[in-house]
Scaffold this active site. Structure first.
Site, PDB file in Angstrom:
ATOM      1  N   GLU A  81     -28.293  16.802  11.440  1.00  0.00           N
ATOM      2  CA  GLU A  81     -27.139  15.952  11.754  1.00  0.00           C
ATOM      3  C   GLU A  81     -27.590  14.651  12.402  1.00  0.00           C
ATOM      4  O   GLU A  81     -28.452  14.645  13.293  1.00  0.00           O
ATOM      5  CB  GLU A  81     -26.182  16.697  12.693  1.00  0.00           C
ATOM      6  N   TYR A  82     -26.973  13.547  11.968  1.00  0.00           N
ATOM      7  CA  TYR A  82     -27.298  12.209  12.457  1.00  0.00           C
ATOM      8  C   TYR A  82     -26.008  11.493  12.851  1.00  0.00           C
ATOM      9  O   TYR A  82     -24.909  11.923  12.512  1.00  0.00           O
ATOM     10  CB  TYR A  82     -28.000  11.397  11.368  1.00  0.00           C
ATOM     11  N   PRO A 112     -24.320   7.233  13.300  1.00  0.00           N
ATOM     12  CA  PRO A 112     -24.549   5.848  12.866  1.00  0.00           C
ATOM     13  C   PRO A 112     -25.227   5.028  13.963  1.00  0.00           C
ATOM     14  O   PRO A 112     -24.711   4.949  15.081  1.00  0.00           O
ATOM     15  CB  PRO A 112     -23.139   5.312  12.594  1.00  0.00           C
ATOM     16  N   HIS A 148     -18.462  14.096   8.550  1.00  0.00           N
ATOM     17  CA  HIS A 148     -17.483  14.388   9.596  1.00  0.00           C
ATOM     18  C   HIS A 148     -16.277  13.463   9.421  1.00  0.00           C
ATOM     19  O   HIS A 148     -16.424  12.307   9.026  1.00  0.00           O
ATOM     20  CB  HIS A 148     -18.089  14.154  10.976  1.00  0.00           C
ATOM     21  N   ARG A 163     -10.633  17.146  15.178  1.00  0.00           N
ATOM     22  CA  ARG A 163      -9.581  16.361  15.818  1.00  0.00           C
ATOM     23  C   ARG A 163     -10.149  15.038  16.312  1.00  0.00           C
ATOM     24  O   ARG A 163      -9.580  13.991  16.105  1.00  0.00           O
ATOM     25  CB  ARG A 163      -8.965  17.128  16.995  1.00  0.00           C
ATOM     26  N   ASP A 199     -12.315  12.820  19.664  1.00  0.00           N
ATOM     27  CA  ASP A 199     -12.164  12.554  21.096  1.00  0.00           C
ATOM     28  C   ASP A 199     -10.907  11.736  21.369  1.00  0.00           C
ATOM     29  O   ASP A 199     -10.325  11.150  20.451  1.00  0.00           O
ATOM     30  CB  ASP A 199     -13.378  11.782  21.616  1.00  0.00           C
ATOM     31  N   TYR A 204     -16.524  26.810  19.290  1.00  0.00           N
ATOM     32  CA  TYR A 204     -16.971  26.563  20.672  1.00  0.00           C
ATOM     33  C   TYR A 204     -17.304  27.888  21.361  1.00  0.00           C
ATOM     34  O   TYR A 204     -16.426  28.531  21.936  1.00  0.00           O
ATOM     35  CB  TYR A 204     -15.883  25.808  21.439  1.00  0.00           C
ATOM     36  N   PRO A 235     -14.205  22.142  25.656  1.00  0.00           N
ATOM     37  CA  PRO A 235     -14.223  21.509  26.977  1.00  0.00           C
ATOM     38  C   PRO A 235     -12.843  21.319  27.594  1.00  0.00           C
ATOM     39  O   PRO A 235     -12.697  21.384  28.822  1.00  0.00           O
ATOM     40  CB  PRO A 235     -14.902  20.159  26.700  1.00  0.00           C
ATOM     41  N   LYS A 242      -7.613  27.963  11.731  1.00  0.00           N
ATOM     42  CA  LYS A 242      -8.323  26.948  10.937  1.00  0.00           C
ATOM     43  C   LYS A 242      -9.001  27.584   9.726  1.00  0.00           C
ATOM     44  O   LYS A 242      -8.975  27.016   8.621  1.00  0.00           O
ATOM     45  CB  LYS A 242      -9.364  26.223  11.811  1.00  0.00           C
TER      46      LYS A 242
END
Length: 411
Positions: A34-35, A37, A94, A129, A131, A171, A176, A223
């Site tokens: 995973e990267y 930008p 994503h 969703r 942030d 999670y 969180p 989900k």
């Protein structure tokens, strides 16, 4: 809003990741990478080269590209994800549904991103969703828009059918937003399951309480039932937490693959900030070891390899067939871990990270507009983040320019 699901004749679509995961297990574990930008044009060029190099070296099963909060990196994320597809990666893009209005329509930007991804051959989406919008701490849905990742999963299935493979976030320690700060009395009365996923930062104990954890698992089941094919977890540093989470998934009737998300330990400051920000459980032995080496960057990287390999061995022994690495756009620790596991050989000696300064995320990984930051000039509120990372901060009523690296977010 209608979707066109006819593949352009000049485009070869990616396979769905779920189909790759369901194939007969390989004799050795798969890797996915995973990267995010990068901030600069040079950083993007360097990332293209790194992605191709790491794909060739690790034979990664798929490649993830993150999507900034509120679509802040939307165009660049999409372009890098499409570039990955065109250069032979199985691209897993994503997509968030936070603050994504376009032309006054809270759905259009999401739909357009999906359509462009589809037309370009991408067939895999991570539905998130996202942030809260910049400058806010609480997330609120826009009227007529998406309220959560579940809405996004449903939208994709309703408008694109089964043309996309969909993954969602899981999670193991609780989201969180559902992790609570505990009083001394509450710490003493924690259940055994709460003790297994709690964390302590700066002397304060946090946990996703059992009642909230049940809500988390119920929502995850929704989900998956709505059309998600598999789960990628939030980072964790305690393998037992992941194992408990997978077993709980099965108890909830969630039978899809659960892919462990593994954050590579590259530097002490980043490790401390990320784990505190996400309220991540850090075993005491790990915390003590990191503290003992905090002023030795090379020792930290070496230990990051050792600890990462130890966690991965535990996961492989549990039956995990794929390891998903959050690379932080770097390669040395990833290569070190895969070398240690025997997935690759001799890569760490040839790793190249001279471009690390160009691998910083768009905006700031730890401060955005509206956040409070501290620096040698004092504490204030971010008014603007420039392309080079310089922050314009209101300190005592004056706009102060703070170069990237000279300020730190106050949590």
């Amino acid at each position: 809003m209608s979707a066109s699901t006819e593949t352009p004749s000049n485009v070869q679509p990616d396979p769905k990741i779920i189909d790759l995961l369901k194939k007969e297990p390989a004799s050795i574990a798969h890797v996915s990478l995973e990267y995010f930008p990068p901030r600069t044009e040079q950083g993007v060029k360097n990332l293209h080269a790194r992605m191709d190099r790491m794909k060739a070296n690790t034979k990664c099963l798929f490649t993830d590209m993150t999507w900034g909060a509120g679509g802040s990196t939307a165009d660049l994320s999409l372009q890098i994800a499409l570039h990955a597809h065109r250069t032979g990666h199985v691209s897993n893009m994503h997509l968030t549904c936070t603050n994504m209005e376009k032309d006054g329509d809270p759905v259009k930007a999401v739909h357009d991103a999906l359509q462009q991804a589809f037309d370009g051959g991408i067939r895999n989406i991570v539905a998130l969703r996202g942030d809260p919008p910049e400058g806010t701490k609480e997330w609120t849905a826009v009227e007529g828009g998406f309220a959560c990742a579940l809405d996004l999963v449903k939208y994709i299935r309703a408008n694109f059918g089964d043309d996309f493979g969909i993954s969602v976030a899981g999670y193991p320690e609780g989201h969180p937003n559902r992790i609570s700060e505990l009083s001394a009395e509450e710490v003493e009365s924690m259940s055994e399951t709460e003790k297994g996923r709690c964390c302590t930062h700066d002397g304060v104990t946090y946990v996703c309480k059992d009642d909230d954890y049940v809500k988390e698992m119920d929502y995850l089941k929704e989900k998956v039932d709505a059309g998600a094919d598999f789960i990628i977890t939030q980072m964790f540093f305690d393998a037992e937490v992941f194992k408990t989470f997978v077993n709980d998934c099965r108890k909830w009737g969630i039978e899809c693959p659960v892919v462990p998300g593994l954050m590579c330990i590259n530097a002490y400051p980043g490790f401390k900030k990320m784990t505190k920000f996400c309220k991540t459980r850090v075993p005491k032995t790990l915390a003590d070891k990191m503290d003992s080496m905090k002023d030795d960057p090379e020792a930290i990287k070496k230990f990051g390899v050792e600890y990462g390999a130890e966690v991965c061995r535990s996961l492989l022994g549990f039956g995990v067939g794929i390891l998903h690495f959050y690379t932080l756009n770097l390669e040395k620790v990833v290569y070190g871990i895969t070398d240690e596991l025997g997935i690759t050989s001799g890569l760490i000696e040839n790793s190249e990270e001279s471009d690390a300064k160009d691998m910083v995320a768009v905006g700031s990984a730890w401060a955005r507009h509206g956040d409070t930051v501290k620096s040698s000039s004092g504490q204030g509120v971010v008014k603007e983040i420039k392309a080079d990372g310089t922050a314009i901060v209101d300190i005592d009523g004056k706009d102060i320019e703070l170069p990237q690296g000279s300020y730190e977010k106050v949590f």
